[in-house]
Design a protein around this motif. Structure first.
Motif, PDB file in Angstrom:
ATOM      1  N   SER A   1       0.805  -1.226   0.000  1.00 43.62           N
ATOM      2  CA  SER A   1       0.000   0.000   0.000  1.00 43.62           C
ATOM      3  C   SER A   1       0.833   1.270   0.000  1.00 43.62           C
ATOM      4  N   GLN A   2       2.086   1.165   0.468  1.00 42.35           N
ATOM      5  CA  GLN A   2       2.876   2.385   0.648  1.00 42.35           C
ATOM      6  C   GLN A   2       4.092   2.486  -0.268  1.00 42.35           C
ATOM      7  N   THR A   3       4.432   1.438  -1.005  1.00 45.45           N
ATOM      8  CA  THR A   3       5.615   1.470  -1.861  1.00 45.45           C
ATOM      9  C   THR A   3       5.274   0.947  -3.252  1.00 45.45           C
ATOM     10  N   THR A   4       6.238   1.068  -4.151  1.00 42.90           N
ATOM     11  CA  THR A   4       6.091   0.536  -5.512  1.00 42.90           C
ATOM     12  C   THR A   4       6.930  -0.727  -5.700  1.00 42.90           C
ATOM     13  N   LEU A   5       7.373  -1.335  -4.612  1.00 45.17           N
ATOM     14  CA  LEU A   5       8.167  -2.565  -4.705  1.00 45.17           C
ATOM     15  C   LEU A   5       7.365  -3.643  -5.424  1.00 45.17           C
ATOM     16  N   SER A   6       8.046  -4.428  -6.258  1.00 44.74           N
ATOM     17  CA  SER A   6       7.375  -5.520  -6.957  1.00 44.74           C
ATOM     18  C   SER A   6       7.066  -6.650  -5.982  1.00 44.74           C
ATOM     19  N   ASN A   7       6.182  -7.547  -6.395  1.00 47.22           N
ATOM     20  CA  ASN A   7       5.862  -8.701  -5.553  1.00 47.22           C
ATOM     21  C   ASN A   7       7.096  -9.548  -5.283  1.00 47.22           C
ATOM     22  N   SER A   8       7.981  -9.655  -6.269  1.00 42.74           N
ATOM     23  CA  SER A   8       9.214 -10.429  -6.085  1.00 42.74           C
ATOM     24  C   SER A   8      10.099  -9.790  -5.026  1.00 42.74           C
ATOM     25  N   GLU A   9      10.219  -8.466  -5.069  1.00 38.14           N
ATOM     26  CA  GLU A   9      11.037  -7.766  -4.083  1.00 38.14           C
ATOM     27  C   GLU A   9      10.441  -7.901  -2.688  1.00 38.14           C
ATOM     28  N   ILE A  10       9.117  -7.797  -2.586  1.00 39.44           N
ATOM     29  CA  ILE A  10       8.460  -7.947  -1.288  1.00 39.44           C
ATOM     30  C   ILE A  10       8.643  -9.372  -0.769  1.00 39.44           C
ATOM     31  N   SER A  11       8.529 -10.329  -1.660  1.00 40.66           N
ATOM     32  CA  SER A  11       8.731 -11.720  -1.278  1.00 40.66           C
ATOM     33  C   SER A  11      10.108 -11.918  -0.657  1.00 40.66           C
ATOM     34  N   PHE A  12      11.118 -11.303  -1.272  1.00 40.36           N
ATOM     35  CA  PHE A  12      12.484 -11.414  -0.753  1.00 40.36           C
ATOM     36  C   PHE A  12      12.603 -10.754   0.621  1.00 40.36           C
ATOM     37  N   LEU A  13      12.041  -9.536   0.758  1.00 41.26           N
ATOM     38  CA  LEU A  13      12.135  -8.810   2.019  1.00 41.26           C
ATOM     39  C   LEU A  13      11.438  -9.544   3.158  1.00 41.26           C
ATOM     40  N   LEU A  14      10.443 -10.343   2.825  1.00 34.83           N
ATOM     41  CA  LEU A  14       9.711 -11.078   3.863  1.00 34.83           C
ATOM     42  C   LEU A  14      10.309 -12.451   4.147  1.00 34.83           C
ATOM     43  N   GLY A  15      11.386 -12.791   3.436  1.00 36.81           N
ATOM     44  CA  GLY A  15      12.083 -14.039   3.713  1.00 36.81           C
ATOM     45  C   GLY A  15      11.484 -15.270   3.075  1.00 36.81           C
ATOM     46  N   PHE A  16      10.675 -15.096   2.020  1.00 38.59           N
ATOM     47  CA  PHE A  16      10.130 -16.250   1.310  1.00 38.59           C
ATOM     48  C   PHE A  16      11.144 -16.753   0.281  1.00 38.59           C
ATOM     49  N   GLU A  17      11.091 -18.058   0.006  1.00 38.15           N
ATOM     50  CA  GLU A  17      12.028 -18.644  -0.937  1.00 38.15           C
ATOM     51  C   GLU A  17      11.723 -18.234  -2.367  1.00 38.15           C
ATOM     52  N   ASP A  18      10.441 -17.986  -2.672  1.00 40.57           N
ATOM     53  CA  ASP A  18      10.073 -17.597  -4.032  1.00 40.57           C
ATOM     54  C   ASP A  18       8.749 -16.841  -3.986  1.00 40.57           C
ATOM     55  N   PRO A  19       8.421 -16.076  -5.040  1.00 33.59           N
ATOM     56  CA  PRO A  19       7.185 -15.287  -5.063  1.00 33.59           C
ATOM     57  C   PRO A  19       5.920 -16.129  -4.939  1.00 33.59           C
ATOM     58  N   ASN A  20       5.930 -17.356  -5.468  1.00 29.74           N
ATOM     59  CA  ASN A  20       4.732 -18.202  -5.370  1.00 29.74           C
ATOM     60  C   ASN A  20       4.395 -18.531  -3.922  1.00 29.74           C
ATOM     61  N   SER A  21       5.427 -18.760  -3.113  1.00 35.33           N
ATOM     62  CA  SER A  21       5.195 -19.037  -1.690  1.00 35.33           C
ATOM     63  C   SER A  21       4.577 -17.826  -1.011  1.00 35.33           C
ATOM     64  N   PHE A  22       5.066 -16.644  -1.368  1.00 32.99           N
ATOM     65  CA  PHE A  22       4.501 -15.407  -0.828  1.00 32.99           C
ATOM     66  C   PHE A  22       3.037 -15.261  -1.252  1.00 32.99           C
ATOM     67  N   PHE A  23       2.758 -15.529  -2.530  1.00 30.04           N
ATOM     68  CA  PHE A  23       1.397 -15.397  -3.058  1.00 30.04           C
ATOM     69  C   PHE A  23       0.435 -16.288  -2.277  1.00 30.04           C
ATOM     70  N   ARG A  24       0.825 -17.558  -2.086  1.00 35.85           N
ATOM     71  CA  ARG A  24      -0.051 -18.499  -1.381  1.00 35.85           C
ATOM     72  C   ARG A  24      -0.263 -18.085   0.073  1.00 35.85           C
ATOM     73  N   ALA A  25       0.824 -17.660   0.722  1.00 33.68           N
ATOM     74  CA  ALA A  25       0.709 -17.253   2.127  1.00 33.68           C
ATOM     75  C   ALA A  25      -0.173 -16.018   2.262  1.00 33.68           C
ATOM     76  N   PHE A  26       0.023 -15.044   1.378  1.00 35.26           N
ATOM     77  CA  PHE A  26      -0.757 -13.807   1.468  1.00 35.26           C
ATOM     78  C   PHE A  26      -2.240 -14.089   1.258  1.00 35.26           C
ATOM     79  N   HIS A  27      -2.530 -14.951   0.313  1.00 33.28           N
ATOM     80  CA  HIS A  27      -3.935 -15.297   0.052  1.00 33.28           C
ATOM     81  C   HIS A  27      -4.534 -16.003   1.267  1.00 33.28           C
TER      82      HIS A  27
END
Length: 333
Positions: free
Chosen positions: A291-317
């Protein structure tokens, strides 16, 4: 970071108020604070009190350029260990990393530091108590401080690449001249510097002095956290550890100087589990970045310590019932 109830008041404020031509007692009285507050180093301010102090100071100075006057009054002679540690850093990039770690020693805030694919450095102040709205002067001063930091460290001006603010300070042109960039409307306050400027060497770099000050800064953080619960301390460590991939229970327990079993027991006493805290921090940070940055989903995934963007997507959902893009674009149900 841990949301401590109060935050230390730096002794350097006395010098700053003198240089600004205001009497500390008048500022404190207007803010409804003890007149001798700056002479009592063990006393701290809550977030609302801290903001009242700023509003009172701004009224006492009575200048629309008050935030710039304030940051220009900051010099290496006004001793503040976190700022001094930043000046001892080899460059702006490392200086901001150190400030992000120790910022809450001097203000009720954290500093989010992000880097894009080109290496540009974006700094975003984040207030620890989101229920209290910070005065515009505080937000403006926090952004202008980074320009001032480079001026002190390099003895030359620097131009930001981009500045965003929810509300633009006036007179706008004066502030844009100071930043060296136009101020754009944005949900969150941030300032971005180019990769080349972020990596320019500081003339004030001194690793020997940093080695002297770091133990004291760590001690002060521990004192600030002394009354924090185990779950609060774990939350603070997770905020630092997630991007580095060092957020396992073993790693966190080690940093808290306790066994894994003791950590589990104490979290249980707080009504929490380690994984629940990891999920809470990841969800909160994900919502902030989306909501506050223009970081890509891949970059956010990395910052949150996920191994890959798909893992982040599933967790967020699983946390929210919507996709990251749905939240970012306001299409979530």
């Amino acid at each position: 970071m841990t949301q401590a109830k109060t935050f230390p008041v730096e002794a350097g404020w006395r010098t700053l108020l003198k240089d600004l031509g205001v009497k500390p007692a008048d500022v404190m009285r207007r803010a409804g604070l003890p007149e001798d507050l700056l002479a009592r180093p063990q006393v701290g301010l809550g977030t609302a009190e801290y903001f009242n102090f700023w509003r009172s100071l701004e009224a006492a100075v009575g200048d629309p350029l008050f935030p710039l006057r304030l940051v220009d009054a900051i010099t290496p002679e006004i001793f503040s260990p976190p700022i001094f540690a930043a000046l001892c850093s080899p460059n702006l990039r490392l200086a901001t990393q150190r400030l992000s770690h120790y910022k809450r020693l001097v203000a009720p805030m954290a500093l989010d530091v992000s880097v894009d694919e080109r290496g540009a450095l974006t700094l975003c102040p984040r207030w620890l108590d989101a229920r209290v709205t910070p005065p515009l002067a505080v937000v403006t001063s926090e952004l202008a401080f980074f320009v001032r930091l480079v001026q002190m460290a390099r003895r030359e001006p620097i131009r930001a690449v981009q500045v965003t603010m929810p509300t633009t300070p006036e007179p706008r042109l004066a502030y844009e001249r100071y930043f060296g960039a136009p101020i754009r409307k944005g949900k969150a306050a941030s300032i971005t510097f180019s990769a080349s400027d972020a990596d320019l060497p500081f003339l004030t770099a001194n690793d020997g002095i940093w080695q002297v000050f770091e133990p004291d800064l760590r001690r002060r953080l521990m004192e600030l956290d002394a009354t924090a619960s185990t779950s609060e301390r774990v939350r603070a460590l997770l905020l630092e550890a997630l991007p580095s991939g060092q957020a396992s229970m073993d790693a966190v327990a080690g940093r808290l100087a306790m066994s894994k079993r003791t950590l589990q027991r104490r979290l249980g006493e707080d009504g929490e589990t380690f994984q629940s805290l990891v999920n809470q921090i990841r969800e909160a940070l994900a919502r902030h970045y989306l909501s506050q940055t223009t970081l890509s989903n891949s970059e956010i995934s990395f910052l949150l310590g996920f191994e890959d963007p798909n893992s982040f997507f599933r967790a967020f959902h699983g946390w929210t019932g919507c996709t990251p893009d749905g939240l970012r674009h306001g299409t979530a149900s």
